[in-house]
Design an enzyme around this catalytic site. Structure first.
Site, mmCIF file in Angstrom:
data_model
loop_
_atom_site.group_PDB
_atom_site.id
_atom_site.type_symbol
_atom_site.label_atom_id
_atom_site.label_comp_id
_atom_site.label_asym_id
_atom_site.label_seq_id
_atom_site.Cartn_x
_atom_site.Cartn_y
_atom_site.Cartn_z
ATOM 1 N N GLY A 54 0.865 -0.877 0.420
ATOM 2 C CA GLY A 54 0.587 0.326 0.105
ATOM 3 C C GLY A 54 0.788 0.936 -0.141
ATOM 4 O O GLY A 54 2.171 0.881 0.588
ATOM 5 N N CYS A 55 -0.051 1.771 -0.298
ATOM 6 C CA CYS A 55 1.108 4.271 -0.542
ATOM 7 C C CYS A 55 1.317 3.708 1.219
ATOM 8 O O CYS A 55 2.259 4.507 0.536
ATOM 9 C CB CYS A 55 0.195 4.353 -1.369
ATOM 10 S SG CYS A 55 -1.745 4.370 -0.695
#
Lengths: 335, 335, 335, 335
Positions: free
Chosen positions: B145-146
């Protein structure tokens, strides 16, 4: 106290009317309608009003509104206003309509908006700098579009002076003009650090510009192209004015100063969206393109105030014999 | 040439993969799928690609893709990837999944995402700075995930050094993380000149942070609160690190330099969204709060590149034995 | 009418005082000083005021100001206020100082600002929600810093309740806090689509936070890290509060509601810079991080209003026995 | 490999040249000069380059540069280039000048820039879409201004077709065109949520537009008014074209497609700053204003790439017989 109703109070225009009317010393909001939010407190939709206004959205009931209000602002979509205004008028109310439904003669409206007009009546175009006398006694006032307000105020003095051959209005608007409903158009990644031209030759507001400026000089020609810039509020209009004889700066300056001499909301002031933000001012300046037939006039307004809610209140003030500045005589919010 | 397929090529992540793969000297995109846009040229959705890539979206057909590709990037929503990945694996493909479906053990995924996992298998967490060896031979890589990418890279060196009691990650993200679909959240007037905290104590990315940092130091505790700022791309993470003994700036500096010595995409560089924009870098700096137990570490990434598409290509490079920089070794785009 | 002077009227704070005082029904601005602009009309520097206020900047002459004013706002740089305030007090004026000079005891000021204090006197910290009684009779009020206003109001209820071990304040400010002077820091390409942490462990406003919250609970510890986001106005403060016992949402809610029961400018309202923009409100909400010792409290103010000029007028209202809302009881300006 | 020098490497244009040349497979930067930063590594000024380019700024020494380079880009202020270019030419170098010094005949330059020209020579206007043949063999190329690039490419096809009476260019630029030096003009609070017209009738870039379009149709007239919008990169030009006979959409479409048939960097593509951001493309579309003599043509470029550094590299490619796309054939960076 003027008792005020707002028909359609959940959108940007309704919210802005409420924000401004909170500060109006001679008006009291008694009714705010919304079909979808009836029963909820205003702050459910407009959290900025928390603590300031203790009302709930209610269903539209013209007769009941007739009892509780003197004047209503209709802030409903184009095409919807003409369905509700007759009932409101019948209930004894005066109406300031913020949609496009009462800005144009019915036949022009039908051509431009491709819709049958359900309530044809002589239109009173609620631009106080041009039509204060008619507004004073009107039952229904058609509050001008945002682009036309900035464009007409920029062009009117030169057009009335009879020197204009053609004006190319190149307008740049904040995105709030697209309304509260999310769309691809208003999606942050599509707007930020960008600019786009849209309805490049076909924007419907052109009809208002032609109606008002055409009335001042039947042979002048007008073009209009709008753009959206990465701003929320405000419209800057660049009017490329082509004139039929050489004009000196001083002459142009006199024409504008005279035209707007007793118009408090129009200022000869370097246009900037920041200086008019949240206020009802229209700031205008110009520059003569030496050695050519072009004069560039630039105007700035807050599309939600002078281009909508503020101008509507200015109209209300005039309709009720108040100083037109009452309750809306405030500075813009820079920076 | 590595033959590449993109499953779900219409969103921001798909678009970013295409933008980057245009420049990759050892990879060729042969298939891009989209259920809704099948048959249309890529440029209908990604006009920035006009002239650069002459492909059309097609329907998802795993067997056909198995013939035309070596590896696929799945850029579909959380929960959808696990439905398509098994078929792709069966077709002989290696998969880099950009959804959340393969980042966590199935039981953790099910608790966090409240969804039954349809394809439980040991997860390979595709953060090359921590897991290059596992990535090299993986069939399915779960691309991080970012937020976790920025947070884990900021915290890992101190956590592994065994000095961390607790970290409060306060992250600030551009709005592109919310995706391409317009919503109230992404409406320009709601984002511009604003900032909001959201999922203040409950964001699902916390599970990835705990998984990866917890593996480096089981007793450390982690808090995470994300915000959205008026930017399109980028995440700045402010890690308030509380340590169990006094530490001098020099010691901390050594710990970071050593940890990232041979990691080309992590730079000890003053973090700024502008310097990493469009690039695969993660820039990190820190400051010791003298006389207290706090060290503040700040990291910056482009959420769409190091936080998604760029990191996915970095993973592909590692899986195919290429220098991990191949095709993504480019500067950020300031200003 | 309260006769008001503004010492240093050309900056953002001076401009904001003028903008707000235009709307104040019980105050009249009679003097605005500026060394550099003396003789020029206000609108030369603040074009937004054109038509609204017909005054000129003048040189600072304390005796003359003593004749023409009852109260003055000093809006001059840190370190400059303490040079002019004694003369103004001698001229019989009450003073609301918007610099840092009168917020801290002289010895603390000297340590934090590294400057000899020229006018040591007991400080009255002009945060009305905590110190209304002292403000009422003060001759000199030190108007709080912008960050401390947002941070103290977010934390005070829980701190006074005696449950706080530590708070990490992670604040995000608009760039107007950096003032009117162009610099690399305020250069548009450096701010837009970016965010940066600065004075990460050393910001001077920390002393105010410690003074005010420390007075409510001597053993609690406070950390503070500010950031600049791409906004002009507003500060969002995320307070990560670590408490010494489990607390339920209802208990926390009660603590805040009780603390702010008769404080009209603090609202329990989802924080958003837009909802408080241009207004004197501080909006606060919180979320309990279930199963942990963390509560996240978020506050939003307009740094130029509740964080500066508005709060100063609120102080003036209290000093002159007016309802504290007088002239500043208006909605924020969303969107 | 082409050995490349950059004279004046600290500004935006120098930084952009470096960013792009990092990715050029046939060029190697060997020298970057800066008077003020000599001795410092490039990353001290351009932190985005950290890890990518290991060079230091050095003092300008034409003879030494003659040994180490084949071609130089001069990225120094207007009026400074003509002082250094002769020495560089004497040292055997080919020069691509990004200032205004070599875009106009000396006598025109002197009139417009009010400065004596120190190195009058026939100018080669480096717009490859119009002058590729001359560029190929030029020693000194004058790289076009940013506004003229967008305006000329928008207007040239119709002008050359002989149908144009007049064009009003209304251009909207990002603020990076104002350069790296902070000023009131670039101060974030003055730019954000705003727009301003400037040099409304007098911008110096008009001379380039008249030179290039005038050469295609001597009797057409041109007006030009620039604006600054809240964006960092990009110029959108709205060309209001008045034609001397009615034209159908199809005819106009053919004229543009034919004109740009073999020009890879000009695309008939809906203009958007986002789609060209960071790339060398110029996207163009148009709309015929039915029933009038107006055609509105809109173009979009990145002012720092096609409007400066990218076009300069395109010129270098042509001068060295490379495919003009070499090293700059990449997608824009939306969103």
């Amino acid at each position: 106290m003027i008792r005020v109703g707002i028909i359609g109070g959940t959108g940007y225009t309704g919210g802005e009317l409420l924000r401004l009317l909170c500060m109006h010393p001679m008006a009291e909001v008694t009714v705010v309608t919304s079909r979808s939010q009836a029963g909820k407190p205003l702050e459910a939709i407009h959290p900025n009003l928390k603590g300031l206004m203790d009302l709930r959205f209610e269903d539209l009931d013209p007769a009941a509104i007739g009892d509780k209000c003197d004047v209503v602002f209709t802030a409903v979509p184009h095409g919807a206003a003409m369905s509700v205004v007759p009932g409101l008028v019948d209930a004894g109310l005066r109406v300031i309509d913020l949609s496009a439904d009462y800005r144009l003669p019915a036949e022009v409206f039908e051509r431009v908006y491709k819709k049958k007009h359900l309530d044809p009546r002589p239109n009173v175009y609620g631009l106080p700098e041009l039509h204060a006398e008619e507004i004073k006694n009107a039952t229904v006032v058609g509050n001008p579009g945002c682009y036309p307000t900035g464009a007409i105020l920029a062009g009117a003095p030169l057009v009335r002076a009879g020197v204009v051959e053609r004006i190319v209005f190149d307008s740049k608007s904040g995105i709030s003009g697209a309304g509260q409903e999310p769309s691809e158009t208003t999606h942050y990644p599509n707007v930020a650090e960008n600019i786009r031209a849209y309805n490049i030759t076909t924007h419907r507001h052109k009809a208002e510009i032609e109606q008002e400026l055409g009335a001042l000089s039947p042979n002048a020609r007008f073009s209009f192209t709008p753009h959206v810039i990465p701003s929320v509020r405000g419209i800057l209009t660049t009017a490329h004015v082509f004139v039929n004889r050489p004009m000196a700066t001083e002459e142009v300056q006199s024409i504008y100063e005279e035209f707007y001499a007793d118009k408090p909301f129009v200022r000869m002031n370097k246009p900037s969206l920041a200086n008019v933000r949240g206020s009802n001012f229209c700031d205008i300046s110009f520059e003569v393109d030496e050695g050519t037939d072009r004069i560039v006039v630039v105007s700035a307004i807050d599309n939600m105030v002078k281009g909508a809610a503020g101008q509507a209140i200015q109209n209300m003030n005039i309709m009720y014999g108040l100083d037109e500045r009452t309750g809306i005589w405030m500075s813009g919010l820079p920076p």
